[in-house]
Design an enzyme around this catalytic site. Structure first.
Site, PDB file in Angstrom:
ATOM      1  N   LYS A 227       0.836  -1.199   0.000  1.00 14.17           N
ATOM      2  CA  LYS A 227       0.000   0.000   0.000  1.00 14.17           C
ATOM      3  C   LYS A 227       0.875   1.256   0.000  1.00 14.17           C
ATOM      4  O   LYS A 227       0.848   2.064   0.943  1.00 14.17           O
ATOM      5  CB  LYS A 227      -0.961  -0.026   1.191  1.00 14.17           C
ATOM      6  CG  LYS A 227      -2.178  -0.906   0.894  1.00 14.17           C
ATOM      7  CD  LYS A 227      -3.154  -0.964   2.037  1.00 14.17           C
ATOM      8  CE  LYS A 227      -4.059   0.228   2.105  1.00 14.17           C
ATOM      9  NZ  LYS A 227      -5.159   0.210   1.150  1.00 14.17           N
ATOM     10  N   GLU A 263      -7.459  -5.352 -10.492  1.00 12.80           N
ATOM     11  CA  GLU A 263      -8.163  -4.767  -9.349  1.00 12.80           C
ATOM     12  C   GLU A 263      -9.245  -3.803  -9.815  1.00 12.80           C
ATOM     13  O   GLU A 263      -9.249  -3.353 -10.966  1.00 12.80           O
ATOM     14  CB  GLU A 263      -7.179  -3.990  -8.470  1.00 12.80           C
ATOM     15  CG  GLU A 263      -6.045  -4.840  -7.962  1.00 12.80           C
ATOM     16  CD  GLU A 263      -5.643  -4.494  -6.554  1.00 12.80           C
ATOM     17  OE1 GLU A 263      -6.524  -4.208  -5.728  1.00 12.80           O
ATOM     18  OE2 GLU A 263      -4.434  -4.515  -6.287  1.00 12.80           O
TER      19      GLU A 263
HETATM   20  N1  PLP Z   1      -6.641  -3.232  -3.453  1.00 11.88           N
HETATM   21  C1  PLP Z   1      -6.169  -2.007  -3.198  1.00 11.88           C
HETATM   22  C2  PLP Z   1      -5.342  -1.334  -4.232  1.00 11.88           C
HETATM   23  C3  PLP Z   1      -6.437  -1.396  -1.980  1.00 11.88           C
HETATM   24  O1  PLP Z   1      -5.972  -0.174  -1.716  1.00 11.88           O
HETATM   25  C4  PLP Z   1      -7.225  -2.073  -1.035  1.00 11.88           C
HETATM   26  C5  PLP Z   1      -7.541  -1.456   0.253  1.00 11.88           C
HETATM   27  O2  PLP Z   1      -6.899  -1.619   1.218  1.00 11.88           O
HETATM   28  C6  PLP Z   1      -7.673  -3.370  -1.327  1.00 11.88           C
HETATM   29  C7  PLP Z   1      -7.376  -3.914  -2.552  1.00 11.88           C
HETATM   30  C8  PLP Z   1      -8.431  -4.171  -0.318  1.00 11.88           C
HETATM   31  O3  PLP Z   1      -7.603  -4.554   0.729  1.00 11.88           O
HETATM   32  P1  PLP Z   1      -8.174  -4.837   2.176  1.00 11.88           P
HETATM   33  O4  PLP Z   1      -9.237  -5.856   1.991  1.00 11.88           O
HETATM   34  O5  PLP Z   1      -7.034  -5.324   2.957  1.00 11.88           O
HETATM   35  O6  PLP Z   1      -8.712  -3.549   2.667  1.00 11.88           O
HETATM   36  C1  COI Z   2      -9.256   0.463   2.189  1.00 12.70           C
HETATM   37  O1  COI Z   2     -10.145  -0.270   1.746  1.00 12.70           O
HETATM   38  O2  COI Z   2      -9.004   0.544   3.382  1.00 12.70           O
HETATM   39  C2  COI Z   2      -8.460   1.280   1.309  1.00 12.70           C
HETATM   40  O3  COI Z   2      -7.320   1.523   1.631  1.00 12.70           O
HETATM   41  C3  COI Z   2      -9.080   1.874   0.158  1.00 12.70           C
HETATM   42  C4  COI Z   2      -8.865   3.324   0.173  1.00 12.70           C
HETATM   43  C5  COI Z   2      -7.809   3.810  -0.692  1.00 12.70           C
HETATM   44  C6  COI Z   2      -9.990   4.181   0.446  1.00 12.70           C
END
Ligand code: PLP
Ligand code: COI
Length: 389
Positions: A227, A263
């Site tokens: 991230k 994605e």
């Molecule tokens: N893909 C991206 C690029 C993201 O920024 C996020 C958000 O965090 C996700 C997927 C989903 O990840 P998570 O389920 O850990 O929030």
């Molecule tokens: C999340 O789902 O927590 C993310 O980081 C997405 C966000 C960029 C709003």
């Protein structure tokens, strides 16, 4: 202390609220009162219309800040009033994007507990991101302690069960000054929170998506698998253009063959064909979402087959159901996908059955409506001691 001048600032749809008095709570704004521990009001509700919450910033009261010099251990972090930070214009994060963030949610459950969902996974992903960007990793125990303290100190901003969540945003920045393209000499780890509602307008309603033929999110060997803050700004213009054309978000294909779905903006992708779930395999260019992993486990637990593989746009557009998922997005049903001249509509735009079942399963665990078969919930003690300055 400089607390800025507005409250609800940026929504996911990039609508900027007009200048308004800050949504900053003081004791007069807490109609339900509460007790004060270490100078912090721990209980009582903030003066917020929970049912109008969107995914936007409402200033809360306290944040956590810790610092460290490159090669040294972290100094103990402290809780401060939420507000501006001072930063050197030559900071690595400002000039070269040396920064990462996390996204987590604290839920108030039907049993009136406050819980985090798999925070150890966020801590570990934060460490992998730090390593990729040449930054000092934050120890897992420090990460969890910081998150717990910020949630506890701002507990009056946690929405009632089922009406939103407290979104937790840990960030790690290279804040020391540097001119050469190299790791900053010093770092800041900060955690702040904001109450949020649905990421996509309307909650559990289907969204319309468009596949981008012009832009990619990440390339092999890059930083798509962590991230990194720099991954997100390049998606803003494509996303804004998609919204102008009536779509909720962009679907990105892989940057090599331009065939396979990677994605959906900042969320992972799933589709369902003949009751079998498919999701793009983690190739290094896709963020390993914690929601994605939880859905894989929950779906298998419920007897579904799940395959992590290359998911071509063509295959996805012949499937029966599709959804995207993430901490912010939760599970968002996909009503249609448009690619060039072709438009695939799923279930006449209605929420499809397996998508709904998994949404109920996931949110059921997160709000203690259902059992937690994998031990994912992490209870936050709201009276824990705060390292307040
Ligand atoms: N893909 C991206 C690029 C993201 O920024 C996020 C958000 O965090 C996700 C997927 C989903 O990840 P998570 O389920 O850990 O929030
Ligand atoms: C999340 O789902 O927590 C993310 O980081 C997405 C966000 C960029 C709003």
């Amino acid at each position: 202390m400089n607390l800025g001048n507005r409250g609800s600032i940026l929504g996911s749809d990039e609508v900027e609220a007009s200048i308004e008095s800050p949504r900053l709570m003081d004791s007069r704004s807490w109609p339900l009162g509460g007790c004060v521990i270490g100078g912090v009001r721990m209980e009582g509700a903030a003066d917020i219309d929970w049912d109008s919450l969107t995914f936007s910033l409402t200033q809360t009261d306290y944040m956590y800040v810790a610092e460290c010099e490159l090669g040294q251990p972290w100094h103990p972090g402290e809780m401060r009033r939420y507000g501006n930070l001072e930063i050197d214009p030559a900071a690595g994060v400002l000039n070269y994007g040396q920064g990462i963030f996390e996204g987590m949610k604290a839920h108030r459950t039907v049993q009136n507990n406050v819980v985090l969902f798999r925070p150890d996974e966020n801590a570990r992903r934060f460490q992998r991101g730090a390593a990729r960007l040449g930054m000092p990793p934050v120890p897992e125990s420090m990460f969890i302690d910081a998150v717990e303290q910020v949630v506890a100190a701002n507990s009056h901003f946690i929405p009632p069960s089922g009406r939103g969540a407290l979104y937790v945003r840990p960030v790690l920045w290279g804040t020391g000054p540097i001119m050469g393209v190299a790791p900053s000499p010093s770092y800041t780890f900060c955690v702040f929170v904001t109450p949020v509602g649905p990421y996509f307008k309307g909650g559990l309603t289907s969204i319309e998506l468009v596949i981008s033929d012009e832009f990619h999110r990440a390339a092999p060997g890059g930083s798509g698998g962590v991230k990194a803050i720099g991954n997100y700004a390049p998606g803003m213009m494509p996303s804004k253009n998609a919204k102008k054309n009536g779509y909720a978000e962009v679907i990105y294909l892989d940057a090599v063959e331009h065939l396979n779905i990677e994605e959906v903006g900042a969320a992972n992708f799933f589709c369902v064909k003949d009751k079998h779930l498919y999701t793009p395999e983690l190739t290094g260019t896709i963020l390993p979402g914690i929601t994605r992993d939880s859905i894989i486990q929950l779906a298998r637990h419920r007897g579904y087959e799940v395959t992590e593989t290359k998911v071509s746009a063509e295959f996805a557009m012949q499937s029966d159901e599709a959804f995207c998922c993430g901490t912010a997005a939760v599970i968002s049903p996909i009503g249609s996908i448009t690619h060039e001249e072709e438009k695939k509509v799923y279930m006449d735009g209605n929420v499809a059955p397996i998508t709904r079942e998994l949404y109920n399963a996931l949110t059921g665990v997160q709000t203690e409506l259902a059992q937690d078969p994998f031990g994912w919930l992490h209870k936050v003690q709201l009276n824990l001691p705060l390292n307040m300055v």
